[in-house]
Motif scaffolding. Sequence first.
Motif, PDB file in Angstrom:
ATOM      1  N   UNK A  76      -9.985   2.045  -1.238  1.00  0.00           N
ATOM      2  CA  UNK A  76      -9.537   3.418  -0.977  1.00  0.00           C
ATOM      3  C   UNK A  76      -8.279   3.729  -1.786  1.00  0.00           C
ATOM      4  N   UNK A  77      -8.229   4.938  -2.382  1.00  0.00           N
ATOM      5  CA  UNK A  77      -7.175   5.249  -3.356  1.00  0.00           C
ATOM      6  C   UNK A  77      -5.774   5.079  -2.779  1.00  0.00           C
ATOM      7  N   UNK A  78      -5.589   5.396  -1.482  1.00  0.00           N
ATOM      8  CA  UNK A  78      -4.229   5.318  -0.931  1.00  0.00           C
ATOM      9  C   UNK A  78      -3.772   3.875  -0.731  1.00  0.00           C
ATOM     10  N   UNK A  79      -4.713   2.930  -0.803  1.00  0.00           N
ATOM     11  CA  UNK A  79      -4.301   1.529  -0.710  1.00  0.00           C
ATOM     12  C   UNK A  79      -4.344   0.831  -2.076  1.00  0.00           C
ATOM     13  N   UNK A  80      -4.742   1.575  -3.107  1.00  0.00           N
ATOM     14  CA  UNK A  80      -4.900   0.983  -4.437  1.00  0.00           C
ATOM     15  C   UNK A  80      -3.545   0.887  -5.127  1.00  0.00           C
ATOM     16  N   UNK A  81      -3.188  -0.283  -5.601  1.00  0.00           N
ATOM     17  CA  UNK A  81      -1.856  -0.480  -6.160  1.00  0.00           C
ATOM     18  C   UNK A  81      -1.854  -0.724  -7.680  1.00  0.00           C
TER      19      UNK A  81
ATOM     20  N   UNK B 167       0.994   8.633 -13.251  1.00  0.00           N
ATOM     21  CA  UNK B 167      -0.387   8.144 -13.279  1.00  0.00           C
ATOM     22  C   UNK B 167      -0.422   6.633 -13.444  1.00  0.00           C
ATOM     23  N   UNK B 168       0.588   6.070 -14.135  1.00  0.00           N
ATOM     24  CA  UNK B 168       0.632   4.622 -14.347  1.00  0.00           C
ATOM     25  C   UNK B 168       1.149   3.899 -13.113  1.00  0.00           C
ATOM     26  N   UNK B 169       1.546   4.648 -12.099  1.00  0.00           N
ATOM     27  CA  UNK B 169       1.976   4.022 -10.858  1.00  0.00           C
ATOM     28  C   UNK B 169       3.467   3.757 -10.764  1.00  0.00           C
ATOM     29  N   UNK B 170       4.262   4.286 -11.707  1.00  0.00           N
ATOM     30  CA  UNK B 170       5.714   4.096 -11.616  1.00  0.00           C
ATOM     31  C   UNK B 170       6.276   5.030 -10.537  1.00  0.00           C
TER      32      UNK B 170
END
Lengths: 268, 284
Positions: A76-81, B167-170
Amino acid sequence: MHVTGTVGPGSPVVELRGAAVGYGDRPVIRDIDFTLTAGEVVVLLGPNGAGKSTVVRGILGLAPLMAGTLSLFGVPADRFRDRHRLGYVPQRHTIVGGVPSTVTEVVASGRLALRRPFARLRPHDREAVAAAIGVVGLSDRSGASVATLSGGQQRRVLIARALAAEPDVLVMDEPTAGVDAANQEILAATLQTLVQGGRTLLLVAHELGPLERMVQRVAVMRDGRMTYDGPPISGGDGAYHRERQGHVHHLDLGRRAELGLGLTGDTR
Amino acid sequence: MTGELLQYGFMQRALIAALLVGLTAPSVGVYLVQRRLALIGDGMGHVALAGVALGVLTSTQPVLTALGAAVAGAVAIELMRASGRSSGDVALAIMFYGGIASGVVLISRAPGGTPANLNAYLFGAITTTSRADLVVFAVLAALVLLATLGLAPRFFAVSNDEEYARAAGLPVLGYNLLLAVITAATVVISMRVVGLLLISALMVVPVATAQLVTGSFRTTVLLSLGIGLVVAVGGTAGSYYADTPSGGSIVVLAVATFAVTSVATRLRSALTRRTREQPGPVPG
């Protein structure tokens, strides 16, 4: 612990179910069911304002999911890191900021998600950055200021920046828009190289143009909904309406000319 | 001459403060210039004046209250900017003017408040840096440089393309808030020798000068630090001999450096064009 999810040929990397995405409180796209599996090359096609970019922004976490579900690599996207596994090439016509920067500096910024704060660049990081610049054919310009590059070359720098993180999927918003014919061919050749290397690609375009020969699947957006999802078909811009393959919601046949899909031979 | 300058304790302290602010201001300013927010430091100086005034009024250390006000203002500014509302622009203006106006009013009501020391806070003075100030400045400068240089790749990425960084998660908001806080800290380091109305110039002008001759981010940072250091220390020393406010002298020197560099680079490019045209047809 990081939630990393799975990857393997044929396994889903992006899964939208009944998804609505938008800005503020207003959904721009609704009721989207869409699956991207590993190794696929898919183009999201449609006229301006159809919601193609919003689909992509929803997948990338840049616009909120208002209804439905999104999974990335089965998580799930909200748990994807591990967002860096999705390489993003935004639709920007320039990467020139207020301060000079070189091709290598911009491309290296794509590698950051994999590095710790305050840590020095490891040899492997440098290799990945140099390799990414090589893939887009700009090795001889790696030390040049991006302000000295042409628009098409800057677009390739953005692709290299996404590649620097060695992503499993490359998500590109209008990679060929606003680029002259010669540079479109170079871009298409670059993408062809990536496809042959087994990379999963999700491209946004308002016409297939030079992308046509590498595309395996087309998803057509119109008025915030997905109206076609299936293999590309030749036969004029009405083809996607008559065939109705794959997952089709609704279509206003009377207004199909407005779609401007540009599938009839020379699209440039 | 130099010996005379260094005989006085106040001058030694002023020069050390100048050295600290000369290095830190461009190291922060480069990111403000990169994201085309060159004027935000100016606004923070306005807000910091309210904090300084509060400090003078309550006769605690004005440097520490200025730090509190500037950091609070900086966080508010960044949150307002992040909300992306079109009303944000006007809200920022109201905050900046509210800060400077209440600062002026509060200082005029303070026991020791005179037009002279208001001027010193606004435009800098060489006689005002205390030993306690220097300790605070040194700690702040060390923290600011640790962040701006140590996290340079991250600040570069976030400033260069915020959406991509997200988008890269920073953690983009976190880095933006950190940059706002270190901008506020830099404003405070400047409050003795440069002054709250002129610190923004020392953040921006050395960077603008450096990028006239550089092609990479790295060399722009290093060169702007060098220029900042030279104009800050040079301007402070100059203000001793010319008996002028140090902040004004530093910024005049910085702007002059920019003007000379700008003319020189233009002349050079005009000359290379001419010499290239002479031998024969130019390809392309």
